[in-house]
Design a protein around this motif. Structure first.
Motif, PDB file in Angstrom:
ATOM      1  N   ILE A  27      36.343  -7.599  29.450  1.00 31.85           N
ATOM      2  CA  ILE A  27      35.947  -7.740  30.665  1.00 31.85           C
ATOM      3  C   ILE A  27      37.617  -8.446  31.547  1.00 31.85           C
ATOM      4  CG2 ILE A  27      35.545 -10.581  31.203  1.00 31.85           C
ATOM      5  CD1 ILE A  27      33.196  -9.446  29.160  1.00 31.85           C
ATOM      6  N   GLY A  28      38.325  -8.251  30.980  1.00 29.94           N
ATOM      7  CA  GLY A  28      39.437  -7.877  32.063  1.00 29.94           C
ATOM      8  C   GLY A  28      39.960  -6.961  32.755  1.00 29.94           C
ATOM      9  N   LEU A  29      39.568  -5.595  32.363  1.00 33.02           N
ATOM     10  CA  LEU A  29      39.221  -4.356  32.722  1.00 33.02           C
ATOM     11  C   LEU A  29      37.909  -4.770  33.860  1.00 33.02           C
ATOM     12  CD1 LEU A  29      39.322  -1.820  29.972  1.00 33.02           C
ATOM     13  CD2 LEU A  29      41.096  -2.348  32.177  1.00 33.02           C
ATOM     14  N   ALA A  30      36.782  -5.382  33.623  1.00 36.48           N
ATOM     15  CA  ALA A  30      35.643  -5.462  35.168  1.00 36.48           C
ATOM     16  C   ALA A  30      36.001  -5.904  36.062  1.00 36.48           C
ATOM     17  CB  ALA A  30      34.687  -6.241  33.689  1.00 36.48           C
ATOM     18  N   VAL A  31      36.946  -7.516  35.735  1.00 39.18           N
ATOM     19  CA  VAL A  31      38.247  -7.892  36.825  1.00 39.18           C
ATOM     20  C   VAL A  31      39.118  -7.649  37.581  1.00 39.18           C
ATOM     21  CG1 VAL A  31      39.254 -10.313  37.015  1.00 39.18           C
ATOM     22  CG2 VAL A  31      37.103 -10.440  35.604  1.00 39.18           C
ATOM     23  N   PHE A  32      39.894  -6.563  37.118  1.00 39.41           N
ATOM     24  CA  PHE A  32      39.814  -6.715  37.520  1.00 39.41           C
ATOM     25  C   PHE A  32      40.091  -5.246  38.787  1.00 39.41           C
ATOM     26  CE2 PHE A  32      42.621  -1.645  38.102  1.00 39.41           C
ATOM     27  CZ  PHE A  32      43.968  -2.284  38.785  1.00 39.41           C
TER      28      PHE A  32
END
Length: 426
Positions: free
Chosen positions: A170-175
């Motif tokens: 999820i964090g990578l997608a937001v990044f």
């Protein structure tokens, strides 16, 4: 804004956007997540790293098609939908159950849609805006890719420690949403016809009229075949280390924290390799630069396999530095030896080999570990192959499309020895 300033403005935003490439969104994170996923699901390293191989294999199949679409439709129409689909696929990994076939399916589909964020579109964009200092421009853009490789392990490590490995996706997608999608939507674009004129174009106005070789003509040159073979070798040799790096280091007694830090340092070394390599390409004949770059991972393999003190950490940085130089070399030599007419298609084929390397390399390293308990066999295989292709690079010969010749609108050069002409392009 003056067109020359706009050209470097586009290079700057391309550098930002490429920080969320497949290397930082998928490949570097899997180096950190390989162990935790294997342990939680009860999978072997071959099974877990095989997910990366499937991802890379489907990407390799699709990459030449995307290259042709870029030649036909330009950057934005291909980049935007690809980024959106990639982020959706990445986020979906956070909710998948421990069923190997389902992970294989999603990773395969992710490989297809993420081809548009493998760096090829924005590198092509930089090459369209800048000619005379193209090596520097490509090197600058490449530092963004390397910076992403340095940042993403930190993001993944922090999220995994506090919230579990699933939250990392999820964090990578937001990044990716922030640094890739927004610039693709609102900033990045190919030069307009009137801007191309100011950049040095005189007669050519469409993608199809750019100077260079066709795909059929390129396949008849020794330069393209040397590029094909050397690209495949280096693409297999180094990504395998990247995917297994944290496991390689922790197997030698290095803590997880230091191993993740080493992965980030390798990313910073990649950034240095891209910037230094890009600068050198404008002043030194590219095959000679490539020979030095190909030597770095051989030295890195020796250090990684030694298990002595800080040598494995230095070896990781050697491999990272070489990874920084190889992509710049491939794109630069494609433009100089083959021109810009079919750059997307020809570079797409080479990029497909880079992707195929991510399918083959990690699998070979995993097989080496599963069969012998170490990675030394893989080091020997790829070390010898790198030395062989390194010795073939001087046979590339002179550039066909020299600076101020590969720029859109310049006169077609003689295939054997193109004269250097003056140009006012960026």
């Amino acid at each position: 804004m003056d067109v020359q300033r706009r050209a470097w403005w586009m290079v700057s935003w391309s550098t930002i956007a490429i920080t969320a490439s497949v290397a930082s969104l998928v490949l570097s994170p899997f180096s950190v997540l390989l162990g935790p996923i294997s342990q939680e699901f009860g999978w072997s390293r071959s099974q877990t790293s095989g997910l990366v191989s499937i991802f890379a294999l489907t990407a390799a199949v699709v990459t030449p098609v995307v290259g042709r679409l870029l030649d036909k439709h330009g950057t934005r129409k291909i980049l935007v939908p690809g980024v959106i689909l990639t982020l959706i696929g990445l986020a979906s990994l956070s909710i998948l159950p421990p069923q190997l076939w389902l992970w294989m399916t999603v990773m395969g589909l992710l490989g297809v849609v993420s081809v548009t964020v493998n760096g090829m579109p924005v590198v092509r964009l930089a090459a369209r805006w800048v000619d005379r200092r193209r090596g520097l421009a490509i090197g600058i853009v490449g530092t963004g890719l390397a910076l992403g490789q340095a940042i993403s392990p930190v993001i993944v490590g922090g999220l995994m420690t506090h919230y579990g490995w699933r939250t990392s996706f999820i964090g990578l997608a937001v990044f990716g949403l922030i640094v890739a999608l927004l610039p693709a939507l609102f900033v990045l674009r190919d030069p307009r016809p009137e801007e191309s004129v100011k950049l040095g174009e005189t007669t050519h106005h469409t993608e199809e009229e750019l100077p260079g070789l066709t795909v059929k003509e390129a396949f008849k040159t020794r330069q393209y075949w040397i590029l094909l073979i050397s690209t495949l070798v280096i693409a297999c040799a180094m990504p395998g280390v990247l995917v297994h790096l944290v496991s390689i280091l922790t197997d030698q007694g290095i803590s997880m924290e230091r191993a993740v830090a080493a992965l980030s340092l390798a990313g910073l070394a990649t950034m240095a390799g891209r910037l230094i390599g890009g600068f050198l390409l404008d002043v030194i004949h590219a095959p000679y630069v490539a020979m030095v770059v190909f030597l770095f991972p051989v030295v890195g393999f020796l250090m990684l396999g030694s298990g002595m003190g800080i040598l494995p950490l230095i070896g990781a940085m050697c491999v990272g530095f070489a990874m920084g130089g190889e992509a710049d070399l491939v794109s630069y030599m494609t433009s100089r030896y083959l021109g810009m007419k079919s750059f997307g298609s020809l570079y797409g084929i080479l990029f497909a080999l880079l992707a195929l390397g991510y399918a083959i390399g990690p699998a070979v390293y995993a097989a080496s570990y599963d069969s012998t308990g170490s990675y030394h066999t893989a080091y020997w295989i790829f070390g010898i192959a790198l030395i062989v292709v390194m010795l073939a690079l001087p046979f590339m010969g002179k550039y066909r499309f020299r600076p101020a010749v590969a720029v859109p609108g310049a006169h077609e050069p003689d295939p054997e020895d193109a004269p250097t002409t003056q140009n006012t392009g960026a």
